[in-house]
Design a protein around this motif. Sequence first.
Motif, PDB file in Angstrom:
ATOM      1  N   ASN A 185      28.041  34.502 -35.060  1.00 35.22           N
ATOM      2  CA  ASN A 185      28.154  33.103 -35.472  1.00 35.22           C
ATOM      3  C   ASN A 185      29.119  32.314 -34.586  1.00 35.22           C
ATOM      4  O   ASN A 185      29.722  31.330 -35.021  1.00 35.22           O
ATOM      5  N   CYS A 186      29.277  32.748 -33.343  1.00 33.42           N
ATOM      6  CA  CYS A 186      30.037  32.008 -32.337  1.00 33.42           C
ATOM      7  C   CYS A 186      29.087  31.684 -31.200  1.00 33.42           C
ATOM      8  O   CYS A 186      28.485  32.594 -30.618  1.00 33.42           O
ATOM      9  N   PHE A 187      28.910  30.408 -30.905  1.00 37.05           N
ATOM     10  CA  PHE A 187      27.905  29.984 -29.934  1.00 37.05           C
ATOM     11  C   PHE A 187      28.519  29.027 -28.920  1.00 37.05           C
ATOM     12  O   PHE A 187      29.296  28.136 -29.278  1.00 37.05           O
ATOM     13  N   ARG A 188      28.140  29.213 -27.670  1.00 36.29           N
ATOM     14  CA  ARG A 188      28.532  28.292 -26.615  1.00 36.29           C
ATOM     15  C   ARG A 188      27.489  27.190 -26.493  1.00 36.29           C
ATOM     16  O   ARG A 188      26.294  27.448 -26.586  1.00 36.29           O
ATOM     17  N   GLY A 189      27.931  25.976 -26.263  1.00 40.12           N
ATOM     18  CA  GLY A 189      27.016  24.857 -26.115  1.00 40.12           C
ATOM     19  C   GLY A 189      27.562  23.839 -25.136  1.00 40.12           C
ATOM     20  O   GLY A 189      28.559  24.077 -24.448  1.00 40.12           O
ATOM     21  N   PHE A 199      31.246  26.671 -30.628  1.00 34.58           N
ATOM     22  CA  PHE A 199      31.134  26.561 -32.080  1.00 34.58           C
ATOM     23  C   PHE A 199      31.446  27.943 -32.625  1.00 34.58           C
ATOM     24  O   PHE A 199      30.803  28.925 -32.237  1.00 34.58           O
ATOM     25  N   TYR A 238      33.967  26.186 -40.009  1.00 34.35           N
ATOM     26  CA  TYR A 238      33.618  26.360 -38.600  1.00 34.35           C
ATOM     27  C   TYR A 238      34.273  25.237 -37.786  1.00 34.35           C
ATOM     28  O   TYR A 238      34.573  24.166 -38.318  1.00 34.35           O
ATOM     29  N   CYS A 240      34.667  23.268 -33.688  1.00 39.06           N
ATOM     30  CA  CYS A 240      34.240  23.023 -32.308  1.00 39.06           C
ATOM     31  C   CYS A 240      35.492  22.994 -31.446  1.00 39.06           C
ATOM     32  O   CYS A 240      36.424  22.234 -31.724  1.00 39.06           O
ATOM     33  N   LEU A 292      26.943  18.882 -31.736  1.00 43.06           N
ATOM     34  CA  LEU A 292      27.187  20.303 -31.520  1.00 43.06           C
ATOM     35  C   LEU A 292      27.551  21.014 -32.819  1.00 43.06           C
ATOM     36  O   LEU A 292      27.118  22.148 -33.054  1.00 43.06           O
ATOM     37  N   GLY A 296      25.436  24.037 -34.380  1.00 44.04           N
ATOM     38  CA  GLY A 296      26.035  25.312 -34.758  1.00 44.04           C
ATOM     39  C   GLY A 296      25.729  25.688 -36.195  1.00 44.04           C
ATOM     40  O   GLY A 296      25.461  26.857 -36.506  1.00 44.04           O
ATOM     41  N   MET A 352      22.475  26.188 -26.862  1.00 40.27           N
ATOM     42  CA  MET A 352      23.232  27.294 -27.440  1.00 40.27           C
ATOM     43  C   MET A 352      22.520  28.617 -27.195  1.00 40.27           C
ATOM     44  O   MET A 352      23.155  29.642 -26.926  1.00 40.27           O
TER      45      MET A 352
END
Length: 437
Positions: A185-189, A199, A238, A240, A292, A296, A352
């Motif tokens: 549940n950690c995403f780059r965007g 995120f 969560y 950003c 974003l 996420g 993402m």
Amino acid sequence: MLKKEHIRQAIQGIAARDPDIGYTLDTMLGMGRITPARSAPHTKTDAGSGGDFQFLFDGEPVAVRRIIFFNTGPPYLEELLLIQYGRMLKKQSYARKGAGVAFQKAAREINTFGLEFMVRHKIDQALAQLRQDGRARGQGAAAGGEHGSGGRHQQSIRRLEMLRKNEASDSTLLQLASAKPPPENCFRGLLADETPAFFMPFPFCMEALTQSADLNLEFFHVGFLLDCLGRGVADNLYACLVDRRLMGMVYLTLKKAYTTRTLKIQYIASARARAGTETLEPTTALKGVGTLLVAGVWMVWKNRHPQIRELALDSEVGARQFYEGIGFQPRGLSGLFLKKPQGRLAAAIVNMAAHRREMPANLISEIQAVVRDQAKILAKRDFLRRKNRREMSLEAIKACFKPGIPNAIRSTAGDEVNRHRRSIPEYAELLKLMGEP
């Protein structure tokens, strides 16, 4: 309206836990060194804020976010007073040192000291409350088992104790930002100007908590964050982050109505621009943080809660155009629910995916559905009427051919582009991205 009595109540709350600090603040209030001021005027940096309140602390204006104050009352003022008290202590320390202090460095250290002073005070308050609740309910360390209510209670206490010692129970922001592969549940965007962003679940460490206090985000004051940790719902928070700087936050809840379960965005806020002051460094608002955050949330929804059918939120009138532009549909007076990701949201979701090669099969399948929808938008004939929407759809399709995108998503995008090649004016451009002759 902020009144002197509200400040007095906040000081009384502080005094109940620390009489010395309470006595000092009460004396300052009586001497007029702490006093309410008029509401902050509208400026370009706080447009739409409704005009925050202010009080003066030794002549220095302190912004009081209207929404947080109405929702929380004096406990929120306690946080602001404690920050100013900590800064005052640090200023007095520098004054005793005399000359030879670098002003810019001192200003940063004064600000940081005040924020950390408040955070530690609020952690102590949260710990005392949790221990009191545990004694009242007679919960032992093993009450209800490791995963029962007693176990969660003790886990919350342990995490708060680690925070108090400045030993983050979660990874630090630097470790999270550089982790390969990134945590679940950690995403780059990417933001609107292609700025890399992360995120991730809110990292409960001193660095993140002090940043949240410094930004003074709507809803997300330190007391609320620590309360989430104490109640065992911290996993619903969560954030950003851009270059290890907190730029926005979102809090999710699960709603049940008969047989329907809904994932709801309860609170969402992004950092606003802020002018520099004697102790506060200026901050810049980045465009695309809200998109974003929602992207996420969509990824978390499809990854963590695939059985839930709906993502919903309640929106103010001024923000409805933004949400409807990314795929939300109206429901009732203020309610919105997400039908299909559109516009910038679709592009943000695919971006993402381009930064995370390993994903569950169900999440990849959901992103493939988004890609198919965007390809259909590109193939529609009414180009002029859908110009802005097509630009975002084109961005989403282009992102499918970036390095690191899962092969299944890349293949779906290629198949859809080839299927609609006669209706897509940008087909030749996309063909080059696909690496085909």
